[in-house]
Design an enzyme around this catalytic site. Sequence first.
Site, PDB file in Angstrom:
ATOM      1  N   SER A  79       0.761  -1.130   0.076  1.00 31.92           N
ATOM      2  CA  SER A  79      -0.019   0.112   0.122  1.00 31.92           C
ATOM      3  C   SER A  79       0.724   1.177  -0.085  1.00 31.92           C
ATOM      4  O   SER A  79       1.985   1.286   0.559  1.00 31.92           O
ATOM      5  CB  SER A  79      -0.751  -0.077   1.243  1.00 31.92           C
ATOM      6  OG  SER A  79      -1.229   1.182   1.382  1.00 31.92           O
TER       7      SER A  79
ATOM      8  N   TYR B  35      -1.952   5.506  -4.418  1.00 33.07           N
ATOM      9  CA  TYR B  35      -2.790   6.840  -4.273  1.00 33.07           C
ATOM     10  C   TYR B  35      -2.181   8.061  -4.928  1.00 33.07           C
ATOM     11  O   TYR B  35      -1.047   8.434  -4.648  1.00 33.07           O
ATOM     12  CB  TYR B  35      -3.047   6.949  -2.986  1.00 33.07           C
ATOM     13  CG  TYR B  35      -4.064   6.109  -2.201  1.00 33.07           C
ATOM     14  CD1 TYR B  35      -5.437   5.622  -2.959  1.00 33.07           C
ATOM     15  CD2 TYR B  35      -3.702   5.503  -1.121  1.00 33.07           C
ATOM     16  CE1 TYR B  35      -6.425   4.887  -2.291  1.00 33.07           C
ATOM     17  CE2 TYR B  35      -4.503   4.500  -0.410  1.00 33.07           C
ATOM     18  CZ  TYR B  35      -6.130   4.260  -1.169  1.00 33.07           C
ATOM     19  OH  TYR B  35      -6.819   3.417  -0.315  1.00 33.07           O
TER      20      TYR B  35
ATOM     21  N   THR C 241      -5.341   2.932  -7.621  1.00 33.65           N
ATOM     22  CA  THR C 241      -6.448   2.788  -6.773  1.00 33.65           C
ATOM     23  C   THR C 241      -7.285   4.124  -7.461  1.00 33.65           C
ATOM     24  O   THR C 241      -7.198   5.253  -7.182  1.00 33.65           O
ATOM     25  CB  THR C 241      -6.245   2.917  -5.174  1.00 33.65           C
ATOM     26  OG1 THR C 241      -5.543   1.651  -4.993  1.00 33.65           O
ATOM     27  CG2 THR C 241      -7.782   2.521  -4.877  1.00 33.65           C
TER      28      THR C 241
ATOM     29  N   LYS D 102      -7.481  -0.205 -10.254  1.00 30.15           N
ATOM     30  CA  LYS D 102      -7.844  -1.074  -9.115  1.00 30.15           C
ATOM     31  C   LYS D 102      -8.991  -0.257  -8.635  1.00 30.15           C
ATOM     32  O   LYS D 102      -9.018   0.739  -8.273  1.00 30.15           O
ATOM     33  CB  LYS D 102      -6.845  -1.192  -7.970  1.00 30.15           C
ATOM     34  CG  LYS D 102      -7.399  -1.855  -6.723  1.00 30.15           C
ATOM     35  CD  LYS D 102      -6.526  -1.961  -5.675  1.00 30.15           C
ATOM     36  CE  LYS D 102      -7.099  -2.751  -4.411  1.00 30.15           C
ATOM     37  NZ  LYS D 102      -7.904  -1.830  -3.598  1.00 30.15           N
TER      38      LYS D 102
ATOM     39  N   HIS E 128     -13.002  -2.295  -2.988  1.00 24.50           N
ATOM     40  CA  HIS E 128     -12.113  -1.600  -1.947  1.00 24.50           C
ATOM     41  C   HIS E 128     -12.522  -2.407  -0.518  1.00 24.50           C
ATOM     42  O   HIS E 128     -12.745  -1.728   0.509  1.00 24.50           O
ATOM     43  CB  HIS E 128     -12.356  -0.365  -1.886  1.00 24.50           C
ATOM     44  CG  HIS E 128     -11.062   0.509  -1.075  1.00 24.50           C
ATOM     45  ND1 HIS E 128     -10.454   1.289  -1.951  1.00 24.50           N
ATOM     46  CD2 HIS E 128     -10.457   0.420  -0.055  1.00 24.50           C
ATOM     47  CE1 HIS E 128      -9.323   1.943  -1.159  1.00 24.50           C
ATOM     48  NE2 HIS E 128      -9.382   1.575  -0.010  1.00 24.50           N
TER      49      HIS E 128
HETATM   50  C1  FNR Z   1      -7.873  -1.874   2.279  1.00 26.87           C
HETATM   51  N1  FNR Z   1      -7.704  -1.653   0.905  1.00 26.87           N
HETATM   52  C2  FNR Z   1      -6.885  -0.800   0.428  1.00 26.87           C
HETATM   53  N2  FNR Z   1      -6.939  -0.725  -0.981  1.00 26.87           N
HETATM   54  C3  FNR Z   1      -5.869   0.282  -1.628  1.00 26.87           C
HETATM   55  O1  FNR Z   1      -6.003   0.336  -2.767  1.00 26.87           O
HETATM   56  N3  FNR Z   1      -5.049   0.835  -0.754  1.00 26.87           N
HETATM   57  C4  FNR Z   1      -4.937   0.644   0.451  1.00 26.87           C
HETATM   58  O2  FNR Z   1      -4.030   1.108   1.184  1.00 26.87           O
HETATM   59  C5  FNR Z   1      -5.960  -0.198   1.172  1.00 26.87           C
HETATM   60  N4  FNR Z   1      -5.965  -0.310   2.584  1.00 26.87           N
HETATM   61  C6  FNR Z   1      -6.914  -1.242   3.228  1.00 26.87           C
HETATM   62  C7  FNR Z   1      -6.828  -1.375   4.324  1.00 26.87           C
HETATM   63  C8  FNR Z   1      -7.685  -2.249   5.114  1.00 26.87           C
HETATM   64  C9  FNR Z   1      -7.457  -2.622   6.671  1.00 26.87           C
HETATM   65  C10 FNR Z   1      -8.607  -3.030   4.201  1.00 26.87           C
HETATM   66  C11 FNR Z   1      -9.445  -4.089   4.835  1.00 26.87           C
HETATM   67  C12 FNR Z   1      -8.640  -2.832   2.936  1.00 26.87           C
HETATM   68  C13 FNR Z   1      -8.445  -2.645   0.011  1.00 26.87           C
HETATM   69  C14 FNR Z   1      -8.044  -3.838  -0.264  1.00 26.87           C
HETATM   70  O3  FNR Z   1      -6.958  -3.912  -1.253  1.00 26.87           O
HETATM   71  C15 FNR Z   1      -8.748  -4.906  -0.704  1.00 26.87           C
HETATM   72  O4  FNR Z   1      -9.311  -4.250  -1.848  1.00 26.87           O
HETATM   73  C16 FNR Z   1      -9.968  -5.577  -0.116  1.00 26.87           C
HETATM   74  O5  FNR Z   1      -9.285  -5.602   1.146  1.00 26.87           O
HETATM   75  C17 FNR Z   1     -10.498  -6.681  -0.531  1.00 26.87           C
HETATM   76  O6  FNR Z   1     -11.324  -7.388   0.245  1.00 26.87           O
HETATM   77  P1  FNR Z   1     -11.269  -8.427   1.353  1.00 26.87           P
HETATM   78  O7  FNR Z   1     -10.161  -9.316   0.776  1.00 26.87           O
HETATM   79  O8  FNR Z   1     -10.638  -7.183   2.420  1.00 26.87           O
HETATM   80  O9  FNR Z   1     -12.636  -8.817   1.610  1.00 26.87           O
END
Ligand code: FNR
Length: 371
Positions: free
Chosen positions: A109, A132, A158, A233, A257
């Site tokens: 991330s 980001y 993202t 994404k 997300h």
């Molecule tokens: C995320 N996700 C996420 N996506 C992204 O593009 N940048 C980020 O920094 C984050 N940070 C993040 C933190 C936490 C705690 C979660 C739960 C999710 C989204 C992540 O990449 C992904 O899309 C989802 O988590 C997928 O779904 P599941 O497997 O958590 O159900």
Amino acid sequence: MGEVTVTNVTEYQAIAKQKLPKMIYDYYASGAEDEWTLQENREAFARILFRPRILIDVSKIDMTANVLGFKLSMPIMIAPSAMQKMAHPDGEYATARAASAAGTIMTLSSWATSSVEEVASTGPGIRFFQLYVYKNRKVVEQLVRRAEKAGFKAIALTVDTPRLGRREADIKNRFVLPPNLTLKNFEGLDLGKMDQANDSGLASYVAGQIDRTLSWKDVKWLQTITTLPILVKGVITGEDARLAVENGAAGIIVSNHGARQLDYVPATISALEEVVQGAAGRLPVFLDGGVRRGTDVFKALALGAAGVFIGRPVVFSLAAAGEAGVSNVLKMLKDEFELTMALSGCSSLADITRNHVVTEAEKLGVMPSRL
Ligand code: FNR
């Protein structure tokens, strides 16, 4: 791991809940607003049933996958999730090591609590960097160059976060990055700390720093500052899949997300086929959101995904058991996926077809019958 044997990925959530401070657990676990999409990300998988084929030699199962030209042990990868040192002191280091040991990809991330250079220093491994886009494009350029130099192999851009979704738990808890941690990629740029706010500190950070004007022209711009392939994404419609193709993306990640942005979007597994059709075979389509079982992985592949990513299982297992926890999650999913392939009569990913599953839409007669 103590007394109780963990037998599936979901069990780590309860362990994490016990171990973590409430503010941190809630940040990891929660979704936006009513959390309808959060629930639906799981339930939609449960509505897809199998049409297994029998009397096929499954004595050898080959799960190896090719992702952007990289050979992986399986089509299961790690999604970017922010601030992993809140879960465990080893944070992103542990995740990187577990991914690399399992022969798969970790996506780091932008908001990691370890920098691209630090994660690269853990050793070899195929890694993607999640981006980001900040209002300050100099910051973005610099960060992309650093990721490239540190050996990251693709950028996951993202696109579903012009503003942060309304996560009510974070608002109630006045969520903020604990003061002993930093968003390491932004340390030295004066953007690594998060101020306490009257609501979610992260929502305020996003409102201050993230570029709401982001559009397809910026996807083109990104291609002028890096030679790395760009995965978009956060696509959940066929229209946007076509635009991703037209604007030079190397791949699409169907993602909502983890249901943390717009509530009442469909589950990603429900949106997948539409996106696959929009992409028309011109780029690979991946999926994340609610993947907790090997059967989920199989369903996604049967509906056209080239691979899946997991989010929360990583932070929950990290909280429970550090690197060993993440390794166990990857192993359990791999073993379950292998068993699903065997019991469905598939000995390689190429054997998995649309005919191996039946969706709700088909059961209702919304889609033409195959037979
Ligand atoms: C995320 N996700 C996420 N996506 C992204 O593009 N940048 C980020 O920094 C984050 N940070 C993040 C933190 C936490 C705690 C979660 C739960 C999710 C989204 C992540 O990449 C992904 O899309 C989802 O988590 C997928 O779904 P599941 O497997 O958590 O159900």
